[in-house]
Design a protein around this motif. Sequence first.
Motif, PDB file in Angstrom:
ATOM      1  N   GLY A 136      32.657  16.100  11.118  1.00  0.00           N
ATOM      2  CA  GLY A 136      32.331  17.908  10.413  1.00  0.00           C
ATOM      3  C   GLY A 136      30.947  17.971  10.499  1.00  0.00           C
ATOM      4  O   GLY A 136      30.338  19.343  10.672  1.00  0.00           O
ATOM      5  N   TYR A 137      29.658  16.960  11.457  1.00  0.00           N
ATOM      6  CA  TYR A 137      28.546  17.127  11.483  1.00  0.00           C
ATOM      7  C   TYR A 137      27.776  17.974  12.502  1.00  0.00           C
ATOM      8  O   TYR A 137      27.474  19.192  13.116  1.00  0.00           O
ATOM      9  CB  TYR A 137      27.937  15.576  12.017  1.00  0.00           C
ATOM     10  N   TRP A 138      29.407  18.393  13.691  1.00  0.00           N
ATOM     11  CA  TRP A 138      29.249  19.031  15.215  1.00  0.00           C
ATOM     12  C   TRP A 138      29.567  20.414  14.846  1.00  0.00           C
ATOM     13  O   TRP A 138      28.629  21.574  15.109  1.00  0.00           O
ATOM     14  CB  TRP A 138      30.474  18.645  16.433  1.00  0.00           C
ATOM     15  N   ALA A 139      29.913  20.757  13.662  1.00  0.00           N
ATOM     16  CA  ALA A 139      30.026  22.232  12.874  1.00  0.00           C
ATOM     17  C   ALA A 139      28.670  23.103  12.520  1.00  0.00           C
ATOM     18  O   ALA A 139      28.654  23.954  12.097  1.00  0.00           O
ATOM     19  CB  ALA A 139      30.868  22.021  11.998  1.00  0.00           C
ATOM     20  N   PHE A 140      27.551  22.187  12.224  1.00  0.00           N
ATOM     21  CA  PHE A 140      26.574  22.922  11.787  1.00  0.00           C
ATOM     22  C   PHE A 140      26.046  22.442  13.246  1.00  0.00           C
ATOM     23  O   PHE A 140      24.826  22.728  13.546  1.00  0.00           O
ATOM     24  CB  PHE A 140      25.629  21.385  10.408  1.00  0.00           C
ATOM     25  N   ALA A 141      25.614  21.061  13.814  1.00  0.00           N
ATOM     26  CA  ALA A 141      24.763  20.792  14.555  1.00  0.00           C
ATOM     27  C   ALA A 141      24.667  22.131  15.363  1.00  0.00           C
ATOM     28  O   ALA A 141      24.046  22.774  16.144  1.00  0.00           O
ATOM     29  CB  ALA A 141      25.331  19.349  15.184  1.00  0.00           C
ATOM     30  N   VAL A 142      26.179  22.439  15.949  1.00  0.00           N
ATOM     31  CA  VAL A 142      25.956  23.472  17.844  1.00  0.00           C
ATOM     32  C   VAL A 142      25.583  24.452  17.658  1.00  0.00           C
ATOM     33  O   VAL A 142      24.568  25.089  17.918  1.00  0.00           O
ATOM     34  CB  VAL A 142      27.581  23.152  18.122  1.00  0.00           C
ATOM     35  N   PRO A 143      26.177  25.241  16.134  1.00  0.00           N
ATOM     36  CA  PRO A 143      25.299  26.887  15.505  1.00  0.00           C
ATOM     37  C   PRO A 143      23.378  26.123  16.095  1.00  0.00           C
ATOM     38  O   PRO A 143      23.256  27.211  16.419  1.00  0.00           O
ATOM     39  CB  PRO A 143      26.219  27.266  14.388  1.00  0.00           C
ATOM     40  N   ALA A 144      23.209  25.294  15.141  1.00  0.00           N
ATOM     41  CA  ALA A 144      21.796  25.132  14.462  1.00  0.00           C
ATOM     42  C   ALA A 144      21.469  25.453  16.115  1.00  0.00           C
ATOM     43  O   ALA A 144      20.123  25.714  16.607  1.00  0.00           O
ATOM     44  CB  ALA A 144      21.426  23.699  14.356  1.00  0.00           C
ATOM     45  N   LEU A 145      21.753  24.332  17.432  1.00  0.00           N
ATOM     46  CA  LEU A 145      21.226  24.439  18.581  1.00  0.00           C
ATOM     47  C   LEU A 145      21.573  25.880  19.461  1.00  0.00           C
ATOM     48  O   LEU A 145      20.524  26.520  20.237  1.00  0.00           O
ATOM     49  CB  LEU A 145      22.196  22.962  19.625  1.00  0.00           C
ATOM     50  N   LEU A 146      22.356  26.595  19.142  1.00  0.00           N
ATOM     51  CA  LEU A 146      22.482  27.593  19.521  1.00  0.00           C
ATOM     52  C   LEU A 146      21.427  28.814  18.952  1.00  0.00           C
ATOM     53  O   LEU A 146      20.898  29.659  19.838  1.00  0.00           O
ATOM     54  CB  LEU A 146      24.064  28.058  19.391  1.00  0.00           C
ATOM     55  N   MET A 287      16.704  33.094  14.410  1.00  0.00           N
ATOM     56  CA  MET A 287      15.935  32.148  13.449  1.00  0.00           C
ATOM     57  C   MET A 287      17.324  32.137  11.881  1.00  0.00           C
ATOM     58  O   MET A 287      17.047  31.346  11.518  1.00  0.00           O
ATOM     59  CB  MET A 287      15.452  33.008  13.057  1.00  0.00           C
ATOM     60  N   ALA A 288      17.957  32.987  11.814  1.00  0.00           N
ATOM     61  CA  ALA A 288      19.024  32.939  11.115  1.00  0.00           C
ATOM     62  C   ALA A 288      19.822  32.361  11.772  1.00  0.00           C
ATOM     63  O   ALA A 288      20.682  31.510   9.934  1.00  0.00           O
ATOM     64  CB  ALA A 288      19.000  34.795  11.096  1.00  0.00           C
ATOM     65  N   VAL A 289      20.350  32.243  12.154  1.00  0.00           N
ATOM     66  CA  VAL A 289      21.221  30.668  12.994  1.00  0.00           C
ATOM     67  C   VAL A 289      20.483  29.163  11.855  1.00  0.00           C
ATOM     68  O   VAL A 289      21.476  28.938  11.645  1.00  0.00           O
ATOM     69  CB  VAL A 289      21.518  30.634  13.883  1.00  0.00           C
ATOM     70  N   VAL A 290      19.531  29.166  12.555  1.00  0.00           N
ATOM     71  CA  VAL A 290      19.075  28.194  12.350  1.00  0.00           C
ATOM     72  C   VAL A 290      18.486  27.920  11.007  1.00  0.00           C
ATOM     73  O   VAL A 290      19.080  26.757  10.327  1.00  0.00           O
ATOM     74  CB  VAL A 290      18.136  27.758  13.302  1.00  0.00           C
ATOM     75  N   VAL A 291      17.903  29.007   9.839  1.00  0.00           N
ATOM     76  CA  VAL A 291      18.117  28.863   8.854  1.00  0.00           C
ATOM     77  C   VAL A 291      19.764  28.690   8.033  1.00  0.00           C
ATOM     78  O   VAL A 291      19.060  27.695   7.101  1.00  0.00           O
ATOM     79  CB  VAL A 291      17.365  29.767   8.286  1.00  0.00           C
ATOM     80  N   ALA A 292      20.904  28.992   8.884  1.00  0.00           N
ATOM     81  CA  ALA A 292      21.424  29.041   7.676  1.00  0.00           C
ATOM     82  C   ALA A 292      22.392  27.924   7.638  1.00  0.00           C
ATOM     83  O   ALA A 292      23.361  27.137   7.238  1.00  0.00           O
ATOM     84  CB  ALA A 292      22.678  30.339   8.351  1.00  0.00           C
ATOM     85  N   SER A 293      22.625  27.843   9.381  1.00  0.00           N
ATOM     86  CA  SER A 293      22.752  26.552   9.855  1.00  0.00           C
ATOM     87  C   SER A 293      22.296  24.662   8.979  1.00  0.00           C
ATOM     88  O   SER A 293      23.380  23.584   8.506  1.00  0.00           O
ATOM     89  CB  SER A 293      22.749  25.723  11.255  1.00  0.00           C
TER      90      SER A 293
END
Length: 315
Positions: A136-146, A287-293
């Motif tokens: 499940g870690y990658w469900a947060f990491a991948v959006p943060a990187l995108l 920015m919104a995606v990074v903060v949300a992730s």
Amino acid sequence: MTSGAGALHTGMSDRISDRTWLIAVAAALWGTDGLLRKPLSGQLPASTVVFWEHLIIVAVLLPWLPGALRAFRAATARERWALVGIGAGASAVATALFTAAFAVGDPITPLVLQKLQPVIAIAVAAVLLGERLRPGYWAFAVPALLGAWLMAFANPFHVRFADAEAALLAIAAAALWAIGTVLGRMVSENLSSRDITVLRFAIGLPAAGLVLLAQGAPVAVSTAQLGPLVLLALIPGLLGLALYYLGLHSTAASRATLAELAFPVTAALLGVSLLGASLSWTQWLGMAVVVASVTALGLQERSERPVVETVGTAA
């Protein structure tokens, strides 16, 4: 600055008074960094700015240096190497990369990209500290990187070299700070946070001096530049770090991670309102995606099934 530390620690005891608000104050202070660093990066080489930052902080911390040096001598060889990594890599080199990012990019992107630190730090902790990443870690990491990709470039599908250079410098700094966070956790069991802070800058000072000499950058600064350098070193630098460690001692890690969101929000608002920066709609989206992730990651780590399994935690 070391804003990714919160993502690595387990929750504090409920009996200890929570100081999430203090983490938010520290993060807001880090967000003011661009107000001072951006103008200085246009006047001085990055290595000169970083050298003076370390020199000023070491001068202030001088009364605590003898005790910190005794702690360093008493540490194990592994802990000493970790402290050298924190001082040279996470303090001197990372801050030089971060300052260089301001010289070639806008005043917001380098600050916001630092929110990738928790994502990077968790992965590094899995390697160095034996912490296990669940799928499940990658469900947060991948959006943060995108989100970081969108944030870094005004036109994410047409990247200019100057934009890529600034983003890579900022991400490299975030990676070094994340590694420093993991190393800091490694040594924190036997050394006090005060000694770690003093040694971070004391070791970083000669490392910053070597970087300065290698680049042939000037040591001298003008009287007009000295004032902003002192403010940069003492307010977002030393004061922000001291408040952060003080708050972290009594704040659950996941709540600290959420409070750190005051950092990119403050940076963006000040950058747009005071530094004349502007962001494209895709950068605001990023920015919104990074903060949300990162927010979602912090909330998940508070649940009964976190995505990071620390040593000794049941599967």
